[in-house]
Design a protein around this motif. Structure first.
Motif, short mmCIF file in Angstrom:
data_model
loop_
_atom_site.label_atom_id
_atom_site.label_comp_id
_atom_site.label_asym_id
_atom_site.label_seq_id
_atom_site.Cartn_x
_atom_site.Cartn_y
_atom_site.Cartn_z
N SER A 2 0.84 -1.19 0.00
CA SER A 2 0.00 0.00 0.00
C SER A 2 0.88 1.24 0.00
N LEU A 3 0.39 2.29 -0.64
CA LEU A 3 1.07 3.59 -0.63
C LEU A 3 0.04 4.67 -0.30
N ALA A 4 0.28 5.38 0.79
CA ALA A 4 -0.56 6.52 1.16
C ALA A 4 0.28 7.79 1.09
N LEU A 5 -0.39 8.90 1.00
CA LEU A 5 0.27 10.20 0.87
C LEU A 5 -0.13 11.08 2.04
N ASP A 6 0.82 11.41 2.89
CA ASP A 6 0.57 12.23 4.08
C ASP A 6 0.88 13.68 3.77
N ILE A 48 -5.07 9.53 0.76
CA ILE A 48 -4.47 10.80 1.16
C ILE A 48 -4.79 11.00 2.63
N PHE A 49 -3.76 11.32 3.39
CA PHE A 49 -3.86 11.33 4.85
C PHE A 49 -3.59 12.73 5.39
N PHE A 50 -4.40 13.13 6.38
CA PHE A 50 -4.23 14.43 7.00
C PHE A 50 -4.09 14.27 8.51
N GLY A 51 -2.89 14.51 9.04
CA GLY A 51 -2.73 14.65 10.48
C GLY A 51 -3.27 16.00 10.91
N ASP A 52 -3.29 16.25 12.21
CA ASP A 52 -3.85 17.52 12.65
C ASP A 52 -3.33 17.89 14.04
N GLY A 53 -3.47 19.13 14.35
CA GLY A 53 -3.21 19.69 15.67
C GLY A 53 -4.05 20.94 15.77
N THR A 54 -4.49 21.30 16.97
CA THR A 54 -5.45 22.40 17.09
C THR A 54 -4.92 23.59 17.88
N GLY A 55 -3.61 23.60 18.11
CA GLY A 55 -3.01 24.75 18.78
C GLY A 55 -1.84 25.27 17.97
N ILE A 56 -1.47 26.52 18.22
CA ILE A 56 -0.24 27.08 17.64
C ILE A 56 0.89 26.78 18.61
N PRO A 57 1.97 26.17 18.14
CA PRO A 57 3.07 25.81 19.04
C PRO A 57 3.53 26.99 19.90
N SER A 58 3.58 26.77 21.20
CA SER A 58 3.92 27.85 22.13
C SER A 58 4.97 27.45 23.15
N THR A 59 5.57 26.27 22.99
CA THR A 59 6.52 25.80 23.99
C THR A 59 7.82 26.59 23.95
N TYR A 60 8.31 26.88 22.75
CA TYR A 60 9.59 27.59 22.63
C TYR A 60 9.45 29.02 23.13
N GLY A 61 10.20 29.36 24.17
CA GLY A 61 10.15 30.71 24.74
C GLY A 61 8.82 31.05 25.37
N ASN A 62 7.95 30.01 25.60
CA ASN A 62 6.63 30.23 26.19
C ASN A 62 5.83 31.26 25.39
N SER A 63 5.92 31.15 24.05
CA SER A 63 5.27 32.13 23.18
C SER A 63 4.96 31.49 21.83
N ILE A 64 3.91 31.98 21.18
CA ILE A 64 3.58 31.51 19.83
C ILE A 64 4.34 32.28 18.76
N ASP A 65 5.10 33.31 19.13
CA ASP A 65 5.65 34.24 18.14
C ASP A 65 6.55 33.56 17.12
N ALA A 66 7.46 32.71 17.56
CA ALA A 66 8.39 32.08 16.62
C ALA A 66 7.64 31.16 15.66
N GLY A 94 -8.81 6.89 -1.08
CA GLY A 94 -9.37 7.11 0.23
C GLY A 94 -8.83 8.36 0.90
N PHE A 95 -9.41 8.69 2.06
CA PHE A 95 -9.03 9.89 2.80
C PHE A 95 -8.92 9.57 4.28
N GLY A 96 -7.78 9.89 4.89
CA GLY A 96 -7.57 9.70 6.31
C GLY A 96 -7.69 11.01 7.05
N LEU A 97 -8.48 11.01 8.12
CA LEU A 97 -8.77 12.22 8.88
C LEU A 97 -8.41 11.98 10.35
N THR A 98 -7.84 12.98 10.99
CA THR A 98 -7.36 12.85 12.36
C THR A 98 -8.21 13.66 13.33
N TYR A 99 -8.63 13.01 14.42
CA TYR A 99 -9.22 13.73 15.55
C TYR A 99 -8.64 13.17 16.84
#
Length: 444
Positions: A2-6, A48-66, A94-99
């Motif tokens: 099988s071959l999927a595309l992420d 076709i596969f879609f990972g997901d995340g629902t926040g803007i990364p804020s760990t570096y420097g305790n800020s989303i700016d970077a 097919g389509f892969g969806l992440t929650y």
């Protein structure tokens, strides 16, 4: 195989500006995704596969700016409406969806995926994940992440509820009798009456059973707890190991867990995470891989790894061991797999500086350290060898193309024909659902 595309990060970490990427269109232009989907379907790719995340990364420097400045782990969209649209311009892929089972409610997700399975005529997969990032947790009202084991217990209960809901209306419950006016048979519609540690759900699902009965379930846990969970419910496993030895170990551990759960190990494949650059000549592909060296500045690479591990690289001491890093990740309830590649590469007692770690960061952020680059013959050799070494079950998730659409077109136009020549990939689709395409057993 099988071959999927992420496509989870196809527009992140600087990829959007590399040669071969679109000029004049930017994320989330639907037309870009339509072009990719049609190209992938011409090559008979599985999904076709879609990972997901629902926040803007804020760990570096305790800020989303970077993260905001450099486009690290953001922007993202909920891809369910995109999938509904792409299903209208494709017929087989097919389509892969992440929650996230850590934050979402199973009734909502079960109902949504049922609807998408109808819209796509049975081509949906559900990538069920636990979340290990503080930025996501904060958006759902959590002051901190739950511990690793609790997240996995919640995920397993989440899946149990979803599966019970998908079974709550029997496949032949609906009669739609125009003469009598009867819609469905009450004897074939059942409450689930679930009362558990994390969820209380009455049921039944108020929907028509979908073409597949349930979406294909994908799970990506590589820790002992993750492998145990995937052995209980996954139809297909997403394997993150890059090292051949780790891949064989993952396959061996998964087979043992599957057998322990009374499941046939031959029925569950692993899609191994891999990045590929396919060129007409090996030298061309290697030159393109070298473009990744300069795509991210120091701060962007540090931001990526901070988000992935839960450690603020800006606040690390000047020197530390790999084992100390791993212990800190576990203490913060982030993913225990965060530094597995460094442990495998150097050992837990290896001492590093902060600059050493950031040097590793850009390799991880761009995929440079696990990109297979070469001619179609070179890449096919690698895939064949890895496929056979891990039991010839499943295949590969071709992840985060270096540049889109070029690398998708090269995969379809160069690699797929070579795999077909070797008898390793289909010439046409068989069956009508994603379960048929992947060879996954029917939902019962």
């Amino acid at each position: 195989m099988s071959l999927a595309l992420d496509l989870s990060f196809a527009h992140h970490q600087g990829r959007w500006r590399l040669p071969g990427s679109w000029v004049g269109s930017t994320f989330p232009d639907l037309k870009m995704y339509q072009e990719i989907a049609l190209a992938a379907e011409r090559g008979c790719l599985d999904m076709i596969f879609f990972g997901d995340g629902t926040g803007i990364p804020s760990t570096y420097g305790n800020s989303i700016d970077a993260a905001v400045h450099w486009g690290i782990g953001w922007p993202r969209q909920d891809m369910s409406p995109f999938i509904a649209a792409l299903a209208q311009t494709t017929s087989h892929i097919g389509f892969g969806l992440t929650y996230s089972s850590t934050f979402m409610h199973p009734y909502y997700v079960a109902r949504l995926l049922n609807s998408l399975d109808h819209i796509t005529d049975g081509r949906i997969a559900f990538n069920v994940v636990t979340s290990s990032r503080a930025a996501d947790a904060a958006n759902y009202g959590f002051a901190k992440l739950a511990d690793h084991d609790a997240r996995y217990r919640r995920m397993e209960e989440f899946v149990d509820v979803c599966r019970d809901l998908w079974r709550s209306v029997e496949p032949d419950a609906f009669v739609w009798n125009r003469e009598t006016g009867q819609v469905a048979d009450p004897a074939k519609v059942h409450a689930i009456d679930h009362a558990g540690e994390f969820f209380d759900v009455k049921g039944p699902l108020n929907t028509v059973p979908s073409p597949q009965g349930a979406p294909v379930l994908i799970q990506a846990g590589g820790s002992p707890g993750g492998i145990a969970a995937s052995a209980r419910f996954a139809d297909m496993v997403f394997g993150g190991a890059w090292d051949p030895v780790q891949r064989v170990r993952h396959r061996t551990d998964l087979d043992a867990e599957l057998a322990g759960n009374g499941r046939d190990p031959q029925s569950v494949g692993i899609l191994w995470d891999i990045q590929v650059i396919v060129g007409q000549e090996r030298s061309e592909a290697l030159a393109r891989r070298d473009q990744l060296r300069d795509v991210l500045p120091w701060e962007a690479a540090a931001t990526f790894l901070s988000n992935q591990t839960g450690l603020d690289l800006a606040a690390l001491p000047e020197k530390f061991t790999v084992g100390e890093l791993q212990a800190e990740v576990i203490a913060r309830n982030a993913s225990p797999m965060s530094f597995r590649h460094l442990i495998a590469k150097y050992g837990e007692d290896h001492q590093m500086t902060r600059n050493d770690l950031v040097d590793e960061s850009w390799r991880a952020a761009t995929g440079y350290d696990h990109t297979v680059a070469g001619s179609a013959e070179d890449v096919a050799d690698y895939l064949e060898e890895s496929y056979e070494a891990t039991g010839s079950r499943g295949g590969f998730m071709i992840s985060h193309p270096q540049s889109t659409p070029r690398d998708v077109v090269d995969t379809v136009g160069l690699l797929v024909p070579e795999l077909r020549r070797r008898g390793r990939f289909r010439n046409s689709y068989e069956g009508t659902t994603l379960r048929d395409v992947l060879g996954v057993p029917a939902f019962e």
